[in-house]
Motif scaffolding. Structure first.
Motif, PDB file in Angstrom:
ATOM      1  N   GLN A 247     -19.820   6.321 -24.483  1.00  0.00           N
ATOM      2  CA  GLN A 247     -21.127   6.031 -25.072  1.00  0.00           C
ATOM      3  C   GLN A 247     -21.595   4.646 -24.626  1.00  0.00           C
ATOM      4  O   GLN A 247     -21.381   3.656 -25.310  1.00  0.00           O
ATOM      5  CB  GLN A 247     -21.037   6.103 -26.598  1.00  0.00           C
ATOM      6  CG  GLN A 247     -20.658   7.483 -27.130  1.00  0.00           C
ATOM      7  CD  GLN A 247     -21.709   8.527 -26.765  1.00  0.00           C
ATOM      8  OE1 GLN A 247     -22.905   8.254 -26.785  1.00  0.00           O
ATOM      9  NE2 GLN A 247     -21.248   9.744 -26.427  1.00  0.00           N
ATOM     10  N   HIS A 248     -22.223   4.582 -23.442  1.00  0.00           N
ATOM     11  CA  HIS A 248     -22.618   3.291 -22.883  1.00  0.00           C
ATOM     12  C   HIS A 248     -24.055   2.911 -23.197  1.00  0.00           C
ATOM     13  O   HIS A 248     -24.433   1.756 -23.068  1.00  0.00           O
ATOM     14  CB  HIS A 248     -22.420   3.298 -21.364  1.00  0.00           C
ATOM     15  CG  HIS A 248     -20.987   3.450 -20.954  1.00  0.00           C
ATOM     16  ND1 HIS A 248     -20.006   2.617 -21.406  1.00  0.00           N
ATOM     17  CD2 HIS A 248     -20.381   4.362 -20.156  1.00  0.00           C
ATOM     18  CE1 HIS A 248     -18.841   2.993 -20.888  1.00  0.00           C
ATOM     19  NE2 HIS A 248     -19.044   4.056 -20.130  1.00  0.00           N
ATOM     20  N   PHE A 249     -24.877   3.884 -23.567  1.00  0.00           N
ATOM     21  CA  PHE A 249     -26.288   3.614 -23.810  1.00  0.00           C
ATOM     22  C   PHE A 249     -26.706   4.211 -25.153  1.00  0.00           C
ATOM     23  O   PHE A 249     -26.147   5.210 -25.602  1.00  0.00           O
ATOM     24  CB  PHE A 249     -27.172   4.209 -22.702  1.00  0.00           C
ATOM     25  CG  PHE A 249     -26.880   3.672 -21.350  1.00  0.00           C
ATOM     26  CD1 PHE A 249     -25.973   4.307 -20.510  1.00  0.00           C
ATOM     27  CD2 PHE A 249     -27.500   2.505 -20.905  1.00  0.00           C
ATOM     28  CE1 PHE A 249     -25.689   3.805 -19.254  1.00  0.00           C
ATOM     29  CE2 PHE A 249     -27.217   2.001 -19.651  1.00  0.00           C
ATOM     30  CZ  PHE A 249     -26.300   2.660 -18.825  1.00  0.00           C
ATOM     31  N   LYS A 250     -27.686   3.585 -25.758  1.00  0.00           N
ATOM     32  CA  LYS A 250     -28.269   4.161 -26.950  1.00  0.00           C
ATOM     33  C   LYS A 250     -28.975   5.467 -26.582  1.00  0.00           C
ATOM     34  O   LYS A 250     -29.397   5.659 -25.447  1.00  0.00           O
ATOM     35  CB  LYS A 250     -29.241   3.178 -27.610  1.00  0.00           C
ATOM     36  CG  LYS A 250     -28.531   1.940 -28.142  1.00  0.00           C
ATOM     37  CD  LYS A 250     -29.466   1.046 -28.933  1.00  0.00           C
ATOM     38  CE  LYS A 250     -28.715  -0.145 -29.509  1.00  0.00           C
ATOM     39  NZ  LYS A 250     -29.584  -1.026 -30.312  1.00  0.00           N
ATOM     40  N   TYR A 251     -29.101   6.361 -27.552  1.00  0.00           N
ATOM     41  CA  TYR A 251     -29.647   7.687 -27.287  1.00  0.00           C
ATOM     42  C   TYR A 251     -31.037   7.610 -26.660  1.00  0.00           C
ATOM     43  O   TYR A 251     -31.906   6.903 -27.131  1.00  0.00           O
ATOM     44  CB  TYR A 251     -29.712   8.501 -28.584  1.00  0.00           C
ATOM     45  CG  TYR A 251     -30.322   9.871 -28.399  1.00  0.00           C
ATOM     46  CD1 TYR A 251     -31.623  10.140 -28.802  1.00  0.00           C
ATOM     47  CD2 TYR A 251     -29.590  10.888 -27.786  1.00  0.00           C
ATOM     48  CE1 TYR A 251     -32.177  11.389 -28.629  1.00  0.00           C
ATOM     49  CE2 TYR A 251     -30.148  12.146 -27.607  1.00  0.00           C
ATOM     50  CZ  TYR A 251     -31.442  12.385 -28.026  1.00  0.00           C
ATOM     51  OH  TYR A 251     -31.997  13.618 -27.839  1.00  0.00           O
ATOM     52  N   SER A 253     -32.134   6.149 -24.078  1.00  0.00           N
ATOM     53  CA  SER A 253     -32.547   4.763 -23.814  1.00  0.00           C
ATOM     54  C   SER A 253     -31.694   4.190 -22.690  1.00  0.00           C
ATOM     55  O   SER A 253     -30.603   4.681 -22.398  1.00  0.00           O
ATOM     56  CB  SER A 253     -32.387   3.916 -25.083  1.00  0.00           C
ATOM     57  OG  SER A 253     -32.509   2.542 -24.792  1.00  0.00           O
ATOM     58  N   GLU A 255     -30.901   0.947 -22.931  1.00  0.00           N
ATOM     59  CA  GLU A 255     -30.309  -0.239 -23.554  1.00  0.00           C
ATOM     60  C   GLU A 255     -28.803  -0.058 -23.688  1.00  0.00           C
ATOM     61  O   GLU A 255     -28.313   0.929 -24.243  1.00  0.00           O
ATOM     62  CB  GLU A 255     -30.937  -0.483 -24.923  1.00  0.00           C
ATOM     63  CG  GLU A 255     -30.410  -1.753 -25.582  1.00  0.00           C
ATOM     64  CD  GLU A 255     -31.112  -2.050 -26.894  1.00  0.00           C
ATOM     65  OE1 GLU A 255     -32.050  -1.308 -27.241  1.00  0.00           O
ATOM     66  OE2 GLU A 255     -30.706  -3.022 -27.556  1.00  0.00           O
ATOM     67  N   SER A 257     -25.027  -0.253 -24.915  1.00  0.00           N
ATOM     68  CA  SER A 257     -24.362  -0.341 -26.215  1.00  0.00           C
ATOM     69  C   SER A 257     -23.386  -1.513 -26.215  1.00  0.00           C
ATOM     70  O   SER A 257     -23.050  -2.080 -25.160  1.00  0.00           O
ATOM     71  CB  SER A 257     -23.611   0.958 -26.510  1.00  0.00           C
ATOM     72  OG  SER A 257     -22.523   1.108 -25.596  1.00  0.00           O
ATOM     73  N   LEU A 258     -22.899  -1.884 -27.399  1.00  0.00           N
ATOM     74  CA  LEU A 258     -21.914  -2.961 -27.507  1.00  0.00           C
ATOM     75  C   LEU A 258     -20.647  -2.591 -26.753  1.00  0.00           C
ATOM     76  O   LEU A 258     -20.047  -3.428 -26.065  1.00  0.00           O
ATOM     77  CB  LEU A 258     -21.604  -3.230 -28.980  1.00  0.00           C
ATOM     78  CG  LEU A 258     -20.577  -4.344 -29.262  1.00  0.00           C
ATOM     79  CD1 LEU A 258     -21.068  -5.669 -28.704  1.00  0.00           C
ATOM     80  CD2 LEU A 258     -20.322  -4.450 -30.755  1.00  0.00           C
ATOM     81  N   ASN A 259     -20.244  -1.318 -26.829  1.00  0.00           N
ATOM     82  CA  ASN A 259     -19.064  -0.849 -26.116  1.00  0.00           C
ATOM     83  C   ASN A 259     -19.242  -1.024 -24.608  1.00  0.00           C
ATOM     84  O   ASN A 259     -18.319  -1.464 -23.900  1.00  0.00           O
ATOM     85  CB  ASN A 259     -18.810   0.620 -26.453  1.00  0.00           C
ATOM     86  CG  ASN A 259     -17.680   1.217 -25.629  1.00  0.00           C
ATOM     87  OD1 ASN A 259     -16.552   0.766 -25.688  1.00  0.00           O
ATOM     88  ND2 ASN A 259     -17.986   2.242 -24.851  1.00  0.00           N
ATOM     89  N   LYS A 261     -21.248  -3.200 -23.048  1.00  0.00           N
ATOM     90  CA  LYS A 261     -21.250  -4.618 -22.692  1.00  0.00           C
ATOM     91  C   LYS A 261     -19.829  -5.180 -22.643  1.00  0.00           C
ATOM     92  O   LYS A 261     -19.496  -5.967 -21.753  1.00  0.00           O
ATOM     93  CB  LYS A 261     -22.102  -5.404 -23.693  1.00  0.00           C
ATOM     94  CG  LYS A 261     -23.592  -5.124 -23.578  1.00  0.00           C
ATOM     95  CD  LYS A 261     -24.399  -5.948 -24.568  1.00  0.00           C
ATOM     96  CE  LYS A 261     -25.888  -5.665 -24.419  1.00  0.00           C
ATOM     97  NZ  LYS A 261     -26.700  -6.440 -25.371  1.00  0.00           N
ATOM     98  N   ARG A 302     -31.033   3.318 -16.365  1.00  0.00           N
ATOM     99  CA  ARG A 302     -29.698   2.954 -16.835  1.00  0.00           C
ATOM    100  C   ARG A 302     -28.909   2.236 -15.754  1.00  0.00           C
ATOM    101  O   ARG A 302     -28.217   1.250 -16.031  1.00  0.00           O
ATOM    102  CB  ARG A 302     -28.968   4.211 -17.312  1.00  0.00           C
ATOM    103  CG  ARG A 302     -29.520   4.736 -18.644  1.00  0.00           C
ATOM    104  CD  ARG A 302     -28.813   6.000 -19.124  1.00  0.00           C
ATOM    105  NE  ARG A 302     -29.180   6.289 -20.506  1.00  0.00           N
ATOM    106  CZ  ARG A 302     -28.768   7.360 -21.177  1.00  0.00           C
ATOM    107  NH1 ARG A 302     -27.965   8.244 -20.594  1.00  0.00           N
ATOM    108  NH2 ARG A 302     -29.145   7.533 -22.441  1.00  0.00           N
TER     109      ARG A 302
END
Length: 351
Positions: A247-251, A253, A255, A257-259, A261, A302
């Motif tokens: 899960q690298h990006f918000k749904y 989007s 942007e 994710s914290l994971n 980064k 992305r």
């Protein structure tokens, strides 16, 4: 006539309000600049005038990743039924950049005043402008800029043109932006984590029995020590491919994710500590959910977000972003597990 011209501008202005992914820890470009420009003006039918030309100059400042503010002055002239028209004025503009890159699109809005003369009739009035444009960076101290704007002008009963004090024009501007001083460079934050203690060997071991970075190539043959964990390597131990899953990006989007980064922080640290001179292409891939064109655009955005984040962290490799959408699946899109595998970002080292 002007309604047809205003609608595309309003639509693009609305798109600019969509939240954009913002990279953290950026060394911000906040330079002042000067921006001379030439103008083509398409005068509205309420002036009973022809099209014309003009020019001006702006002085502005880069505020942050998205905003510029600018003061500009201008002059424009053209002929008409009641004699020559002369427009001289100025405005305060705010520009919103969707993103900053070599090619950077923006929307702009401005308020100001203008002195209007039609033959011997003159009056000072209010102007408001809105439009879209883009810059193209030639080098750190020269950008080409162009925009198209709708202008509303109200002369407050000055009767410059009998029958109306409201005018609607369209302007097309082309010029350059010249920033002052050196462009700030991206810088990585210093890593405050404690480095592991060095391994002290009682005697020098045989390098053919060691694989210090666990990449499958022994230390005698490994020409690229410190390979990023999980990367595919060539026979010399140099990275050629790294697949980032999860899960690298918000749904829906771009942007991060914290994971994502945290994972990219480790990737950037390894690239800085053990740099390879190769170019890296960051490839974005998607599952089959959504339309082909939408997935292609989302995967490009992305990939671009990953490139920008690695740059901000100080990675010196030449980085480029490319979206492949759903064209290169590595698993079956008929299952949720397969779709999850296909939603990925890959780093490809290019010879």
């Amino acid at each position: 006539m002007f309604t047809k011209k205003i609608l595309p501008i309003a639509a693009l202005t609305g798109l600019a309000m969509v939240p954009q992914a913002q990279a953290a820890d950026q060394t911000q470009d906040n330079r002042w600049y000067v921006a001379p420009f030439a103008t083509f003006i398409n005068s509205g039918g309420d002036r009973h005038a022809r099209d014309g030309w003009g020019g001006g100059v702006g002085v502005g400042k880069i505020i942050d990743q998205h905003f510029n503010v600018e003061l500009k002055g201008f002059y424009q002239g053209f002929g008409g039924d009641n004699g020559p028209w002369d427009l001289a004025g100025g405005s305060a503009d705010v520009q919103y950049y969707l993103f900053r890159d070599k090619f950077s699109p923006y929307v702009v809005a401005g308020l100001g005043g203008m002195n209007t003369c039609a033959s011997a009739n003159c009056g000072i009035g209010f102007i408001g402008e809105a439009g879209v444009g883009a810059t193209y960076e030639v080098n750190d101290n020269l950008l080409i800029r162009s925009d198209v704007r709708y202008r509303y002008n109200n002369n407050f009963n000055a009767q410059v043109q009998p029958g109306t004090d409201e005018f609607h024009d369209m302007t097309v501007n082309l010029g350059v932006v010249i920033p002052f001083g050196d462009k700030p460079k991206y810088a990585a934050k210093s890593d405050t984590r404690m480095a592991p203690p060095p391994i002290v060997a009682a005697s020098k071991p045989d390098c053919s029995t060691l694989d210090s970075d666990a990449d499958g190539v022994n230390d005698c043959l490994d020409k690229c020590p410190g390979t990023i964990k999980g990367a595919t390597v060539d026979p010399k131990g140099c990275a050629v491919r790294l697949i980032l899953k999860g899960q690298h990006f918000k749904y829906d989007s771009a942007e991060l994710s914290l994971n994502a980064k945290e994972l990219l922080d480790g990737v950037a640290k390894d690239l800085i500590a053990f740099p390879q001179k190769n170019e890296i292409q960051v490839q974005g891939h998607a599952s089959s959910e959504g339309s082909d064109s939408y997935n292609m655009k989302l995967s490009q955005r992305r990939a671009h977000s990953v490139v920008e984040y690695l740059k901000l962290k100080g990675v010196s490799n030449k980085l480029s972003a490319k979206g492949y959408g759903e064209t290169q699946p590595i698993a079956d899109n008929a299952t949720e597990a397969g779709k999850s595998e296909n939603r990925r970002v890959e780093l490809i080292w290019i010879e």
